[in-house]
Design an enzyme around this catalytic site. Structure first.
Site, PDB file in Angstrom:
ATOM      1  N   GLU A   1      47.443  52.142 -11.468  1.00 55.61           N
ATOM      2  CA  GLU A   1      46.361  52.017 -12.447  1.00 55.61           C
ATOM      3  C   GLU A   1      46.764  52.872 -13.641  1.00 55.61           C
ATOM      4  OE1 GLU A   1      41.747  53.156 -13.323  1.00 55.61           O
ATOM      5  OE2 GLU A   1      43.145  54.546 -12.392  1.00 55.61           O
TER       6      GLU A   1
ATOM      7  N   ASN B   1      27.001  46.111   9.861  1.00 54.60           N
ATOM      8  CA  ASN B   1      26.125  46.894  10.758  1.00 54.60           C
ATOM      9  C   ASN B   1      24.743  47.148  10.145  1.00 54.60           C
ATOM     10  OD1 ASN B   1      26.760  48.761   8.846  1.00 54.60           O
ATOM     11  ND2 ASN B   1      27.289  50.410  10.277  1.00 54.60           N
TER      12      ASN B   1
ATOM     13  N   ASP C   1      43.909  51.833  -1.613  1.00 52.87           N
ATOM     14  CA  ASP C   1      43.765  52.479  -2.913  1.00 52.87           C
ATOM     15  C   ASP C   1      44.041  53.967  -2.694  1.00 52.87           C
ATOM     16  OD1 ASP C   1      42.831  53.207  -5.465  1.00 52.87           O
ATOM     17  OD2 ASP C   1      41.335  51.617  -5.432  1.00 52.87           O
TER      18      ASP C   1
ATOM     19  N   ASP D   1      23.370  48.651   7.482  1.00 52.20           N
ATOM     20  CA  ASP D   1      22.847  49.943   7.003  1.00 52.20           C
ATOM     21  C   ASP D   1      22.789  49.954   5.472  1.00 52.20           C
ATOM     22  OD1 ASP D   1      25.509  50.006   6.375  1.00 52.20           O
ATOM     23  OD2 ASP D   1      25.923  51.965   7.287  1.00 52.20           O
TER      24      ASP D   1
ATOM     25  N   HIS E   1      36.475  47.068 -10.776  1.00 47.18           N
ATOM     26  CA  HIS E   1      35.237  47.801 -10.518  1.00 47.18           C
ATOM     27  C   HIS E   1      34.871  48.782 -11.629  1.00 47.18           C
ATOM     28  CE1 HIS E   1      38.495  50.402  -9.479  1.00 47.18           C
ATOM     29  NE2 HIS E   1      37.668  51.430  -9.415  1.00 47.18           N
ATOM     30  N   ASP E   2      35.645  48.810 -12.701  1.00 39.89           N
ATOM     31  CA  ASP E   2      35.376  49.778 -13.772  1.00 39.89           C
ATOM     32  C   ASP E   2      34.862  49.146 -15.059  1.00 39.89           C
ATOM     33  OD1 ASP E   2      36.110  52.081 -12.367  1.00 39.89           O
ATOM     34  OD2 ASP E   2      38.225  51.852 -12.862  1.00 39.89           O
TER      35      ASP E   2
ATOM     36  N   ASP F   1      31.149  47.245   4.955  1.00 44.12           N
ATOM     37  CA  ASP F   1      32.030  47.942   5.892  1.00 44.12           C
ATOM     38  C   ASP F   1      33.236  47.086   6.278  1.00 44.12           C
ATOM     39  OD1 ASP F   1      30.763  46.138   7.683  1.00 44.12           O
ATOM     40  OD2 ASP F   1      29.094  47.565   7.864  1.00 44.12           O
TER      41      ASP F   1
ATOM     42  N   ASP G   1      45.644  55.137  -8.008  1.00 48.06           N
ATOM     43  CA  ASP G   1      44.623  55.526  -8.973  1.00 48.06           C
ATOM     44  C   ASP G   1      45.214  56.538  -9.962  1.00 48.06           C
ATOM     45  OD1 ASP G   1      41.546  55.424  -9.302  1.00 48.06           O
ATOM     46  OD2 ASP G   1      41.955  57.574  -9.341  1.00 48.06           O
TER      47      ASP G   1
ATOM     48  N   ASP H   1      28.036  43.756   4.732  1.00 48.90           N
ATOM     49  CA  ASP H   1      27.506  44.835   5.570  1.00 48.90           C
ATOM     50  C   ASP H   1      27.276  44.300   6.983  1.00 48.90           C
ATOM     51  OD1 ASP H   1      26.144  46.946   6.658  1.00 48.90           O
ATOM     52  OD2 ASP H   1      24.274  46.569   5.544  1.00 48.90           O
TER      53      ASP H   1
HETATM   54  C1  NOJ Z   1      39.986  55.164 -11.744  1.00 47.43           C
HETATM   55  C2  NOJ Z   1      39.090  54.401 -10.840  1.00 47.43           C
HETATM   56  O1  NOJ Z   1      39.322  53.036 -11.009  1.00 47.43           O
HETATM   57  C3  NOJ Z   1      37.677  54.810 -11.177  1.00 47.43           C
HETATM   58  O2  NOJ Z   1      36.727  54.023 -10.516  1.00 47.43           O
HETATM   59  C4  NOJ Z   1      37.514  56.269 -10.849  1.00 47.43           C
HETATM   60  O3  NOJ Z   1      36.251  56.705 -11.287  1.00 47.43           O
HETATM   61  C5  NOJ Z   1      38.577  57.124 -11.506  1.00 47.43           C
HETATM   62  N1  NOJ Z   1      39.881  56.551 -11.450  1.00 47.43           N
HETATM   63  C6  NOJ Z   1      38.667  58.463 -10.839  1.00 47.43           C
HETATM   64  O4  NOJ Z   1      39.288  58.347  -9.602  1.00 47.43           O
END
Ligand code: NOJ
Length: 536
Positions: free
Chosen positions: A261, A25, A100, A27, A321-322, A31, A202, A23
């Site tokens: 993905e 700036n 992405d 907040d 991230h999932d 970024d 995605d 980060d």
């Molecule tokens: C897959 C992404 O990796 C996930 O984070 C997102 O919630 C869903 N697609 C919907 O875009």
């Protein structure tokens, strides 16, 4: 396999979750400027490309995966000038930039959807999947939302349902509409023209749904979405020609890359959509679903390798991230011994390795109380499922307040362990996980057998050991990984001349390489060895 360096084949791709990386700036939200300040760190780590999770304007119902404008930057992340600066600063360091693209659905705040929901005869109506009720008031079919509940949302004003496979704030686009298709291809062109080198797509195999909207057949499962076979709400025949069109466009712009993905992924499905005339790669998430056992990984890697013969190019991922971070998922020891074994594997398999920010310092998932949960499915299913926030905590740069990520309270809690586990501390410790990643990446880069070489699993190993040979021209590299917490006595293949074995990397530097007179090697618990066995 050609000897010329191809970044997406020979290099390493590093995923940045921008709101949690740095980060600049102050907040509380990461970024683009923050990323720029750490490009030297990334260059030094040795990554060839960064993939940015979405940075477009978004109401953030799904943290950027609900886009309200595909051709701009959300002010919280910066602006287009920052983006251009990021591209040129990254390119200056030979780091490519991947965006992405979330093209299965938009945000419900996107102007296209705002128009679409105005009236049944709005010119944008057919940009989304609108259908009348079935039998009076019922949804058009039985499709469900991944995040829970029905996939259809009734719109009072226009008296029809629209489809959303994720949140109701993420309406699915109608890719059969030529205007949608053209608008989306323009999104690719827009970013290519700005100098982007590649894309992560995605849920790409969800773009098309069955034209007749047939009901999915049922199957055993716990939640609504899992109680269906997803044969009509994804993976439709129209997808392959579209991927061909996308690939032609990418190729005509230079060596631009796309990785998909794979939604409801299987190795077969990932293979089906990747290769010449299709995407460069599609994720096979099966590896992330294995228990930490050598035999399970061996089977899964073997299967993926077999499918990719003779000229497919696999990719490997342990974190994103999932899903919970691998260190948390596998309960790795806090001294990072096992995390080094995982790193050695990721960086020596045949295929493109994808890393996720913080993986290189062994970040753990942060534990959150119910009130701190941000992720919509986490809110909905707590405590059965606590959502995906755990793996999205701010990057741990140093032992300053907020781990050096920001000077104010960040959007998501910093992991309390940050004073002991951070980049600054690990850079200073020669035996740290970070320095192991750096060494393994350097080795990979300088060893053609580890990038383009063939792959062969070795059989007859103790049950806790995964071992394989990578080979290119006359160079042969043997990788031996002890997944177990006990010692493992491992034989060499009989063609190896054990007197001329050269140690390339040892994850437990304190243990010297000791080959016994009967030509076996004893691995310490959680030890990874990378050996040059070319002089057989
Ligand atoms: C897959 C992404 O990796 C996930 O984070 C997102 O919630 C869903 N697609 C919907 O875009």
């Amino acid at each position: 396999m050609s000897d010329e360096y191809i970044w997406w084949r020979d290099g390493i791709i590093y995923q940045i979750y921008p709101r949690s990386f740095m980060d600049a700036n102050n907040d509380g939200v990461g970024d683009l400027k923050g990323i720029i300040t750490h490009l030297d760190y990334l260059a030094d780590l040795g990554v060839d490309a960064i993939w940015l999770s979405p940075v477009y304007p978004s109401p953030d119902k799904d943290f950027g995966y609900d886009v309200s404008n595909y051709v701009d930057i959300d002010p919280r992340f910066g602006n287009m000038a920052d983006f251009d600066e990021l591209i040129s600063a990254a390119h200056h360091r030979q780091i490519r930039v991947m965006m992405d693209l979330v093209l299965n659905h938009t945000s419900d705040q996107h102007p296209w959807f705002q128009q679409s929901r105005r009236s049944q005869d709005n010119p944008y109506r057919d940009w989304y999947l609108w259908r009348p009720c079935r039998g009076g008031s019922k949804p058009p079919n039985n499709w469900q939302s991944v995040f829970g509940g029905k996939g259809w949302e009734y719109d009072l004003k226009t008296g029809e349902y629209y489809f959303h496979i994720f949140l109701r704030e993420q309406p699915d686009l109608n890719w059969r509409n030529p205007e949608v298709r053209a608008a989306m291809l323009n999104v690719f062109r827009f970013w290519l023209d700005r100098g982007v080198d590649g894309f992560r797509l995605d849920v790409f195999n969800g773009y098309f749904k069955d034209a007749a909207l047939r009901d999915n057949p049922g199957r055993f499962g716990l939640r609504g979405f899992d109680r269906q076979q997803h044969i009509y709400d994804a993976d439709q025949p129209e997808l392959l020609p579209l991927l061909g069109e996308i690939r032609t466009m990418l190729d005509s712009h230079g060596s631009n890359y796309a990785v998909g993905e794979t939604f409801l992924s299987s190795p077969e499905k990932a293979l089906k959509y990747s290769g010449p005339g299709k995407l460069h790669a599609a994720f096979n998430f099966k590896v992330t679903q294995q228990r930490w056992q050598a035999a399970r990984f061996a089977r899964c890697i073997w299967e993926w390798e077999e499918l990719n013969q003779p000229d497919g190019w696999p990719s490997y991922v342990l974190n994103n991230h999932d899903i919970p971070r691998s260190t948390t998922r596998y309960h790795f020891d806090l001294a990072d011994r096992m995390a080094k074994v995982a790193a050695a594997m990721l960086l020596t398999l045949r295929g493109t390795p994808f890393m996720y920010y913080g993986e290189e310092i062994g970040m753990r998932d942060v534990r959150l109380s119910r009130t701190d949960i941000m992720d919509p499915p986490g809110k909905k299913y707590w405590p059965l499922y606590k959502g995906r926030d755990g793996c999205r905590a701010p990057m741990q740069w140093n032992d300053h307040p907020q781990a050096g990520f920001s000077t104010v309270k960040p959007w998501l809690k910093v992991h309390p362990e940050y004073r002991k586990r951070n980049v600054q501390q690990q850079l200073a410790d020669p035996d740290s996980l970070l320095n192991f990643y750096r060494a393994a990446i350097r080795l990979r880069r300088n060893t053609p057998a580890l990038t383009r070489g063939t792959f062969r699993l070795l059989e007859g190993m103790p049950s806790s050991v995964l071992a394989y040979i990578r080979e290119q021209n006359s160079q042969k590299v043997l990788v031996i990984l002890n997944f177990g917490t006990g010692r493992a006595v491992t034989p060499f293949p009989e063609w190896v001349n054990t007197r001329s074995v050269k140690l390339l990397l040892n994850s437990r530097a304190e243990n010297e390489l000791a080959i016994s007179p009967n030509e076996r090697i004893t691995l310490a618990p959680a030890q990874a060895l990378i050996l040059d066995v070319s002089q057989a």
